[in-house]
Design an enzyme around this catalytic site. Structure first.
Site, short mmCIF file in Angstrom:
data_model
loop_
_atom_site.label_atom_id
_atom_site.label_comp_id
_atom_site.label_asym_id
_atom_site.label_seq_id
_atom_site.Cartn_x
_atom_site.Cartn_y
_atom_site.Cartn_z
N ASP A 91 0.83 -1.21 0.00
CA ASP A 91 0.00 0.00 0.00
C ASP A 91 0.86 1.26 0.00
O ASP A 91 1.77 1.41 0.82
CB ASP A 91 -0.90 0.00 1.24
CG ASP A 91 -1.79 1.22 1.31
OD1 ASP A 91 -2.96 1.11 0.87
OD2 ASP A 91 -1.35 2.28 1.79
N TYR A 96 2.36 10.24 0.03
CA TYR A 96 3.48 9.68 0.79
C TYR A 96 4.83 10.07 0.18
O TYR A 96 5.87 10.00 0.85
CB TYR A 96 3.41 8.15 0.84
CG TYR A 96 2.21 7.57 1.53
CD1 TYR A 96 1.32 8.36 2.26
CD2 TYR A 96 1.93 6.21 1.46
CE1 TYR A 96 0.21 7.82 2.88
CE2 TYR A 96 0.84 5.66 2.08
CZ TYR A 96 -0.03 6.46 2.78
OH TYR A 96 -1.13 5.90 3.39
N LYS A 121 -3.17 5.85 -3.93
CA LYS A 121 -4.29 6.73 -3.62
C LYS A 121 -4.09 8.09 -4.27
O LYS A 121 -2.97 8.61 -4.34
CB LYS A 121 -4.43 6.91 -2.10
CG LYS A 121 -4.41 5.61 -1.31
CD LYS A 121 -4.45 5.87 0.19
CE LYS A 121 -4.06 4.64 0.97
NZ LYS A 121 -2.61 4.37 0.94
N HIS A 154 -8.11 9.44 -1.66
CA HIS A 154 -7.48 9.48 -0.35
C HIS A 154 -8.31 10.23 0.68
O HIS A 154 -8.33 9.84 1.87
CB HIS A 154 -6.10 10.11 -0.46
CG HIS A 154 -5.15 9.66 0.59
ND1 HIS A 154 -3.79 9.61 0.40
CD2 HIS A 154 -5.34 9.22 1.86
CE1 HIS A 154 -3.19 9.15 1.50
NE2 HIS A 154 -4.12 8.93 2.40
#
Length: 315
Positions: A91, A96, A121, A154
């Site tokens: 994931d 990120y 996401k 997200h």
């Protein structure tokens, strides 16, 4: 988000136990699949992870590997190590800032892409029909793949409708195997479903021993949407790795607090994606299929629920 404290790591190591037959007594969930993910080609671990069946009949491992904050060489090696141990659900997310490192970690693992279940996401800044298409392609390029197994919105912000319509189109084109949501409340999901032609498969939300998500836990099955937990170990907050309640339960089974917590998610039918850069901890987190919490254990864990987020900075 930050790594667990040194004291928490020490606590986990204290209870570390390895097993050569983690899947010997796996209890499959009623809605699960007999298909198993995670038999390692490297011989470093013998792990079989049960799957859940999403509402479009896609199989998703019920235990995976989270990657938030894992960047650079640490990110690359962490992903490669996780795959070598048997993880198949990986994931990540645009926000990120590590999709390229996750992609390099996957490449380093030298595993057939078809054996993996890769999630990313779409961040709020990229919401909208055209922006979603562009951001999706950027994610593919960074991950060095030509499709995603799961793509999530997200946050329920921005042009959610335009984003969902773009994701539906990508899904119909076969570039995404499943589409879903993250951090959506039940009423927000119902609003999306008023115009959606493709039902969301997953809602990934904060879920752990200190935040049980009662409303979502009850509502999602009725919507035929899979509950997935981000930060299933609360990132070490509230002293989860040294919590006495969890420790007492774990002592009965020769397990540590993290393993008790992940087993609790598993028995609730929730997909969990714990994150660690420590290979021993990665192995620990896989070692949850050879014991079962009884009703009393579950009732005891229910008393830990604070019924509120432990990540206010993400609200």
């Amino acid at each position: 988000m930050k790594d667990i404290h040194t004291s928490d790591k020490t606590s986990r190591r204290k209870f570390l136990k390895t097993s050569s037959a983690l899947a010997a007594s796996v209890t499959l969930l009623p809605f699960g699949s007999t298909q198993l993910f995670g038999a390692s080609k490297t011989g470093k671990a013998n792990v079989s992870i049960p799957t859940v069946t999403l509402n479009n009949d896609i199989q998703m491992p019920i235990l995976g590997f989270g990657t938030n904050t894992l960047v650079g060489d640490i990110g690359i090696n962490s992903v490669a190590n996780a795959i070598s141990l048997g993880y198949r659900l990986i994931d990540t997310a645009t926000v990120y800032g590590n999709e390229q490192f996750v992609g390099q970690g996957i490449k380093k693992s030298d595993i057939d892409r078809k054996e993996l279940f890769v999630t990313s996401k779409l961040w709020v800044d990229d919401s909208g029909f055209a922006s979603t298409k562009k951001a999706f392609q950027t994610s593919l390029d960074k991950l060095q793949t030509d499709y995603l197994d799961l793509y999530l919105i997200h946050r329920p912000r921005g042009d959610v409708k335009g984003t969902w319509l773009a994701m539906e189109e990508l899904y119909r084109e076969g570039r995404i195997r499943a589409i879903g949501l993250s951090n959506f409340e039940p009423n927000q999901i119902k609003e999306l479903m008023s115009y959606a032609k493709v039902l969301p498969t997953v809602n990934q939300i904060e879920t752990h021993a200190f935040f049980h998500q009662h409303e979502a836990y009850k509502a999602l099955p009725g919507m035929n949407i899979q509950h997935e937990a981000w930060s299933p170990l609360a990132e070490g907050r509230n002293g989860i790795f040294t919590n006495e309640t969890l420790a007492v339960i774990g002592k009965k089974y020769g397990k540590n607090n993290a393993q008790v917590s992940l087993r609790w998610h598993y028995q609730r039918g929730i997909v969990a994606i714990p994150r660690s850069q420590n290979k021993a901890h990665m192995m620990e987190n896989l070692n949850i299929f050879d014991f079962e919490l009884n009703d009393k254990d579950v009732q005891t864990i229910s008393k830990l629920d604070l019924n509120k987020t432990q990540f206010p900075e993400w609200s």
